[in-house]
Design a protein around this motif. Structure first.
Motif, PDB file in Angstrom:
ATOM      1  N   PRO A   1     -12.670  -0.381   2.969  1.00  0.00           N
ATOM      2  CA  PRO A   1     -11.719  -0.680   1.894  1.00  0.00           C
ATOM      3  C   PRO A   1     -11.598  -2.182   1.630  1.00  0.00           C
ATOM      4  O   PRO A   1     -11.716  -2.991   2.554  1.00  0.00           O
ATOM      5  CB  PRO A   1     -10.398  -0.116   2.424  1.00  0.00           C
ATOM      6  CG  PRO A   1     -10.534  -0.153   3.903  1.00  0.00           C
ATOM      7  CD  PRO A   1     -12.008  -0.008   4.200  1.00  0.00           C
ATOM      8  N   MET A   2     -11.396  -2.537   0.361  1.00  0.00           N
ATOM      9  CA  MET A   2     -11.136  -3.930  -0.003  1.00  0.00           C
ATOM     10  C   MET A   2     -10.180  -3.914  -1.187  1.00  0.00           C
ATOM     11  O   MET A   2     -10.335  -3.087  -2.087  1.00  0.00           O
ATOM     12  CB  MET A   2     -12.437  -4.646  -0.380  1.00  0.00           C
ATOM     13  CG  MET A   2     -12.231  -6.129  -0.657  1.00  0.00           C
ATOM     14  SD  MET A   2     -13.739  -6.938  -1.227  1.00  0.00           S
ATOM     15  CE  MET A   2     -14.459  -7.418   0.316  1.00  0.00           C
ATOM     16  N   GLN A   3      -9.213  -4.823  -1.184  1.00  0.00           N
ATOM     17  CA  GLN A   3      -8.259  -4.877  -2.288  1.00  0.00           C
ATOM     18  C   GLN A   3      -9.001  -5.208  -3.582  1.00  0.00           C
ATOM     19  O   GLN A   3      -9.880  -6.074  -3.596  1.00  0.00           O
ATOM     20  CB  GLN A   3      -7.199  -5.925  -1.989  1.00  0.00           C
ATOM     21  CG  GLN A   3      -6.004  -5.805  -2.905  1.00  0.00           C
ATOM     22  CD  GLN A   3      -4.835  -6.627  -2.422  1.00  0.00           C
ATOM     23  OE1 GLN A   3      -4.478  -6.577  -1.252  1.00  0.00           O
ATOM     24  NE2 GLN A   3      -4.235  -7.369  -3.330  1.00  0.00           N
TER      25      GLN A   3
ATOM     26  N   HIS B   1      -4.374  -2.230  -5.247  1.00  0.00           N
ATOM     27  CA  HIS B   1      -4.931  -1.049  -4.592  1.00  0.00           C
ATOM     28  C   HIS B   1      -6.264  -1.360  -3.919  1.00  0.00           C
ATOM     29  O   HIS B   1      -6.985  -2.261  -4.336  1.00  0.00           O
ATOM     30  CB  HIS B   1      -5.142   0.079  -5.612  1.00  0.00           C
ATOM     31  CG  HIS B   1      -3.865   0.755  -5.996  1.00  0.00           C
ATOM     32  ND1 HIS B   1      -3.812   2.064  -6.388  1.00  0.00           N
ATOM     33  CD2 HIS B   1      -2.587   0.311  -6.047  1.00  0.00           C
ATOM     34  CE1 HIS B   1      -2.572   2.400  -6.672  1.00  0.00           C
ATOM     35  NE2 HIS B   1      -1.802   1.344  -6.480  1.00  0.00           N
ATOM     36  N   ASN B   2      -6.564  -0.571  -2.888  1.00  0.00           N
ATOM     37  CA  ASN B   2      -7.849  -0.729  -2.210  1.00  0.00           C
ATOM     38  C   ASN B   2      -8.920   0.093  -2.908  1.00  0.00           C
ATOM     39  O   ASN B   2      -8.656   1.193  -3.391  1.00  0.00           O
ATOM     40  CB  ASN B   2      -7.759  -0.254  -0.760  1.00  0.00           C
ATOM     41  CG  ASN B   2      -7.171  -1.318   0.146  1.00  0.00           C
ATOM     42  OD1 ASN B   2      -7.084  -2.483  -0.221  1.00  0.00           O
ATOM     43  ND2 ASN B   2      -6.761  -0.910   1.319  1.00  0.00           N
TER      44      ASN B   2
END
Length: 152
Positions: A17-19, A75-76
């Motif tokens: 995951p990454m913003q 959000h991711n």
């Protein structure tokens, strides 16, 4: 009830995951469940409901198909783990390339790509020229993306 978990060979998952606001152009992201290279992105101003939105345009790294998505900047989003590996080409056996990696491990399970790239690779093999190919791997999919000549 038994849980069934898929285990990757390196122990790492295929995505992380990454913003959305931390993603960058020329980086990678999952759009519509496909690994894509980000070719364009823009961020809209914070609206009356409080979230700035990130508009992403990406090209599938295997098919070149264009995908778009809009997501709140906080959000991711999933980012695929993309691996580039160079292999020395030893030959072509019924449409499958015989390859050697930097650890002198041989493999012959990668298909010769279709189109111009495949034709070039085949011609170099037939002409007995020494070449290296670059393979991109993401989410258990692999594809030859380029070839390099060896200079003596």
């Amino acid at each position: 009830m038994e849980d069934d978990f898929e285990v990757g060979s390196s122990g790492a998952s295929a995505t992380y995951p990454m913003q959305a606001s931390a993603l960058r152009k020329n980086g990678f992201v999952m759009l519509k469940s496909r690994p894509c290279k980000i070719v364009d992105m823009s961020t809209s101003k914070t609206g009356k409901h409080g979230h700035a939105k990130v508009h992403l345009v990406g090209l599938d790294i295997f098919t070149g198909k264009k995908y778009e998505d809009i997501c709140p900047s906080t959000h991711n989003m999933n980012v695929p783990r993309v691996l580039r590996t160079d292999y020395m080409v030893l030959g072509n056996n019924d449409g499958f390339l015989t390859l050697l990696d930097e650890h002198s491990e041989q493999r012959d399970d990668l298909k010769l790509p279709e189109g111009e790239l495949g034709d070039s690779i085949n011609k170099k093999i037939e002409d007995d020229e020494s070449i290296t190919i670059t393979v991109l791997k993401a989410l258990d999919e692999e594809q030859v993306i380029s070839l390099k000549m060896h200079t003596k």
